[in-house]
Motif scaffolding. Structure first.
Motif, PDB file in Angstrom:
ATOM      1  N   UNK B  78       0.633  -1.181  -0.095  1.00  0.00           N
ATOM      2  CA  UNK B  78      -0.271  -0.533  -0.197  1.00  0.00           C
ATOM      3  C   UNK B  78       0.515   1.335  -0.167  1.00  0.00           C
ATOM      4  N   UNK B  79       2.314   1.037   0.314  1.00  0.00           N
ATOM      5  CA  UNK B  79       3.129   2.309   0.277  1.00  0.00           C
ATOM      6  C   UNK B  79       2.710   3.534  -0.930  1.00  0.00           C
ATOM      7  N   UNK B  80       2.994   2.638  -2.195  1.00  0.00           N
ATOM      8  CA  UNK B  80       2.586   2.969  -3.501  1.00  0.00           C
ATOM      9  C   UNK B  80       4.031   3.886  -4.068  1.00  0.00           C
ATOM     10  N   UNK B  81       5.532   3.413  -3.567  1.00  0.00           N
ATOM     11  CA  UNK B  81       6.486   3.463  -2.992  1.00  0.00           C
ATOM     12  C   UNK B  81       7.272   2.920  -5.111  1.00  0.00           C
ATOM     13  N   UNK B  82       7.611   3.641  -5.412  1.00  0.00           N
ATOM     14  CA  UNK B  82       8.744   2.731  -6.165  1.00  0.00           C
ATOM     15  C   UNK B  82       9.104   1.809  -6.676  1.00  0.00           C
ATOM     16  N   UNK B  83      10.066   1.348  -5.880  1.00  0.00           N
ATOM     17  CA  UNK B  83      10.811   0.534  -5.363  1.00  0.00           C
ATOM     18  C   UNK B  83      10.394  -0.651  -4.601  1.00  0.00           C
ATOM     19  N   UNK B  84       8.955  -0.401  -4.286  1.00  0.00           N
ATOM     20  CA  UNK B  84       8.373  -1.415  -3.500  1.00  0.00           C
ATOM     21  C   UNK B  84       7.811  -2.476  -3.862  1.00  0.00           C
ATOM     22  N   UNK B  85       7.324  -2.584  -5.293  1.00  0.00           N
ATOM     23  CA  UNK B  85       7.361  -3.789  -6.294  1.00  0.00           C
ATOM     24  C   UNK B  85       8.132  -4.652  -6.211  1.00  0.00           C
ATOM     25  N   UNK B  86       9.473  -3.733  -6.666  1.00  0.00           N
ATOM     26  CA  UNK B  86      10.383  -4.974  -6.597  1.00  0.00           C
ATOM     27  C   UNK B  86      11.085  -5.453  -5.382  1.00  0.00           C
ATOM     28  N   UNK B  87      11.171  -4.909  -3.901  1.00  0.00           N
ATOM     29  CA  UNK B  87      11.186  -5.470  -2.895  1.00  0.00           C
ATOM     30  C   UNK B  87      10.211  -6.836  -2.839  1.00  0.00           C
ATOM     31  N   UNK B  88       9.343  -6.605  -3.180  1.00  0.00           N
ATOM     32  CA  UNK B  88       8.117  -7.565  -2.301  1.00  0.00           C
ATOM     33  C   UNK B  88       8.335  -8.799  -3.740  1.00  0.00           C
ATOM     34  N   UNK B  89       8.316  -8.392  -4.566  1.00  0.00           N
ATOM     35  CA  UNK B  89       8.786  -9.497  -5.435  1.00  0.00           C
ATOM     36  C   UNK B  89       9.667 -10.127  -5.210  1.00  0.00           C
ATOM     37  N   UNK B  90      11.183  -9.844  -5.065  1.00  0.00           N
ATOM     38  CA  UNK B  90      12.078 -10.514  -4.503  1.00  0.00           C
ATOM     39  C   UNK B  90      12.208 -11.475  -3.036  1.00  0.00           C
ATOM     40  N   UNK B  91      11.340 -10.484  -2.178  1.00  0.00           N
ATOM     41  CA  UNK B  91      10.893 -10.679  -1.056  1.00  0.00           C
ATOM     42  C   UNK B  91      10.130 -12.343  -1.006  1.00  0.00           C
TER      43      UNK B  91
END
Lengths: 418, 255
Positions: B78-91
């Protein structure tokens, strides 16, 4: 048409503000009757005053009429100020309307003593009873215990309140007698003990019978005024520690004395309240409650006062350099917790993360510890080789020169010449 | 390295994780359609959000993370931060590949990033629980609007409906143009045809307000002033706790 109620709120909020407790946490009162309010879980600070203190509860006195003449209190009998009193209905209306608009977590109700203790306590109880029963209010209620009130009234109050408190005011009996000859610590201890026993009794009954009602679920607290009388920090903290232990208090609050009187026994009006000292006392209090420190380690006859320029944890570490450095990759959790610059949550993260591999400086920095401070006291996978042991004074100097303390060399209340 | 393009939804993100195993992609760069700029040298693989694939990945993740981490995952999203999708994916890939318990490895960059981003979102949610100021309207609905830094509205219903179970209320996000409405039974998402503007003083025009509303705003402002101790004035601390960008919500700051 609103003038009367506005004036009352002005007077009775102003008179209540020196009680610094603002907590609205620790209760477990759920909204189960589809009523209004929920006091379960953590508290919420809905706003902060311009002095930076949290506003969580509507903190008011029922009245500021008082039969006592305590020198440190703004509502003392001999003080020439405007007096006012709320009706039961007014307090209920204010609480409900503030709560419904999400201004507050609940009510903090105190009072000056009018007529006698029972008469006052009975009024307070009437208000909280009405809130709970008629308004079906499940928000947080912090109620003052009036010293000298009967056990029956205290017991009834405890059925409706989440927290109850009664203030020690001065850290020692001598200090209290000096400023409030009519009062004593004994009359604070008696109701504290009575309520503590009742809490224990209700809890043990609840273990057997589930329907036993709540009784002061958020426990009791007290307040000590700092700087009105000449006690040392050691005397203050030892008193606090004794009360934590004897009465299982949830909190002891430290309130830097704000000069409000021309009484010659007290600091003069206009002198700066001891804010740094108050802050250091809270830090020391945290060390006792969350960091496993014993009060004797923080203050003792050789060190009867907390230092102003460094916090009590750093101060302890500098006095006990033989216990350092601590290796974050192997040390016990409680020892990591003692490192200046490492708090509870980073200490937990460190012991969790090190199961997956040795921790390096870069890890520690990212985990959120105050590395600049902590580095003097720890070893990690890539710590530099240290050729000599530094002395306490040297480390302190390094830390102070690198940090931007909120207490700069000049106190902020001191005028600069240019 | 492969480039995946997805629609920015949670379902899409989880589908992308599924595809990365299916296609045996060792390293993936994940971008949203909105932020994707076609590149001559690399063609992207278009992810088609798929409920079933998403669910399978989520179930797999839930086996390895407790309730707390499931919520963290969602909060970070929900943070809508630009790099969060990549982090979530890697995570997600890291957690799936490791034995249970890997969520505690705070020295891992994606674990730490998710934990820290979730914390930021959590703080913003908590601020909204604190800073929402309802105004009672003539028809008895308590209304407030907000402009949170992150999309925290989906995190709010439980808190507010537990607390205000016996009053109807609306909390409206002006930035994202949707709100929550509680009708005494349940909370639903709503969109207002004409959303009010964020105004400095009162959120709603006085003609739609309950006649007593003005009194309580006034009393609250009075209380805020009276409870302050002038001798302790500390503006820096005040602003640290109540950052200026939130002042517009707070009636006590308008007095």
């Amino acid at each position: 048409m609103y003038e009367r109620i506005r004036e009352k709120l002005g007077i009775l909020a102003d008179a209540a503000k020196y009680d610094v407790s603002c907590s609205s946490s620790g209760s477990n009162r759920k909204n189960e009757n589809k009523g209004i309010g929920d006091a379960e879980g953590t508290g919420i600070c809905h706003t902060y005053t311009e002095d930076g203190r949290c506003v969580s509860l509507l903190k008011i006195l029922l009245t500021n009429h008082c039969i006592y003449d305590c020198a440190f209190c703004v509502s003392r009998r001999s003080n020439d100020i405007k007096r006012a009193a709320f009706t039961v209905e007014e307090v209920v209306e204010l609480t409900m309307n503030f709560y419904r608009r999400n201004y507050i977590e609940g009510l903090f109700l105190s009072s000056g003593i009018f007529k006698d203790a029972d008469y006052t306590m009975e009024r307070l109880v009437r208000i909280v009873k009405k809130l709970r029963q008629e308004e079906r209010f499940n928000g947080y209620i912090h109620l003052k215990t009036i010293p000298g009130a009967s056990d029956e009234l205290l017991r009834e109050a405890g059925m409706y309140a989440d927290r109850m408190s009664i203030n020690l005011e001065m850290p020692t009996e001598t200090g209290l007698k000096l400023l409030a000859p009519e009062k004593s610590h004994a009359e604070v201890k008696k109701p504290l003990k009575y309520i503590q026993n009742s809490i224990t009794q209700f809890q043990s009954e609840k273990a057997l019978i589930k329907s036993v009602p709540k009784f002061v679920p958020a426990g009791q607290s007290t307040q000590i005024v700092v700087g009105a009388t000449p006690e040392s920090d050691k005397e203050i903290l030892y008193t606090a520690n004794a009360f934590y232990q004897r009465f299982s208090l949830k909190r002891v609050y430290y309130s830097g004395y704000i000069p409000i009187s021309h009484d010659s026994r007290l600091p003069v009006i206009g002198s700066q309240p001891p804010l740094i000292r108050e802050n250091r006392l809270y830090q020391a209090d945290w060390l006792m409650r969350f960091y496993g420190f014993k009060v004797q380690e923080i203050l003792n006859d050789i060190h009867p006062n907390l230092e102003v320029d460094v916090d009590p944890k750093l101060s302890w570490a500098l006095r006990n350099l033989d216990q350092f450095p601590v290796d974050v990759n192997t040390a016990d959790y409680y020892m990591i917790l003692r490192v200046p610059g490492i708090g509870v949550s980073s200490a937990l993260k460190i012991v969790q993360a090190r199961k997956f591999g040795r921790l390096y400086q870069s890890h520690l920095r990212k985990l959120g510890i105050a590395f600049g401070k902590a580095r003097h006291f720890i070893r990690y996978a890539d710590s530099p080789i240290q050729l000599k042991d530094y002395e306490a004074g040297h480390i302190k100097g390094l830390i102070l020169s690198e940090s931007k303390s909120k207490y700069q060399k000049n106190p902020h209340n001191q005028l600069s010449l240019f | 390295m492969e480039l995946y393009i997805f629609d920015g939804s949670l379902e899409g993100l989880l589908t992308a994780v599924f595809e990365s195993y299916h296609r045996k992609s060792p390293v993936v760069k994940l971008v949203t359609e909105a932020s994707y700029i076609p590149d001559v040298f690399q063609s992207g693989f278009q992810i088609l959000s798929d409920r079933e694939k998403g669910k399978r990945v989520w179930r797999g993740l839930c086996k390895k993370m407790g309730k707390e981490w499931q919520l963290r995952f969602y909060k970070a999203f929900l943070s809508e931060q630009p790099d969060v999708f990549q982090h979530l994916f890697n995570f997600s890939r890291y957690i799936i590949d490791q034995p249970a318990g890997a969520t505690e490895n705070f020295a891992h960059r994606d674990v730490l990033a998710i934990s820290q981003t979730a914390q930021k979102v959590h703080r913003e949610k908590h601020r909204m629980e604190a800073f929402v100021r309802f105004q009672k309207t003539g028809d008895g609905i308590y209304y407030a609007h907000i402009e949170p830094d992150f999309d925290v509205l989906p995190l709010l219903p439980e808190h507010f409906q537990n607390r205000y179970a016996d009053q109807r209320w609306i909390i409206y996000d002006l930035k994202r143009k949707y709100g929550l409405y509680y009708d005494l039974e349940k909370t639903e998402e709503i969109e207002l045809a004409e959303a009010p503007q964020m105004s400095i003083v009162n959120a709603l025009p006085s003609d739609v307000l309950d006649p007593k509303e003005q009194l309580y705003t006034l009393l609250w402002q009075d209380y805020f002033t009276s409870t302050n101790i002038q001798a302790r004035k500390n503006t820096r601390l005040h602003v640290r706790h109540v950052p200026r960008r939130y002042w517009k919500y707070l009636s006590e700051k308008q007095g």
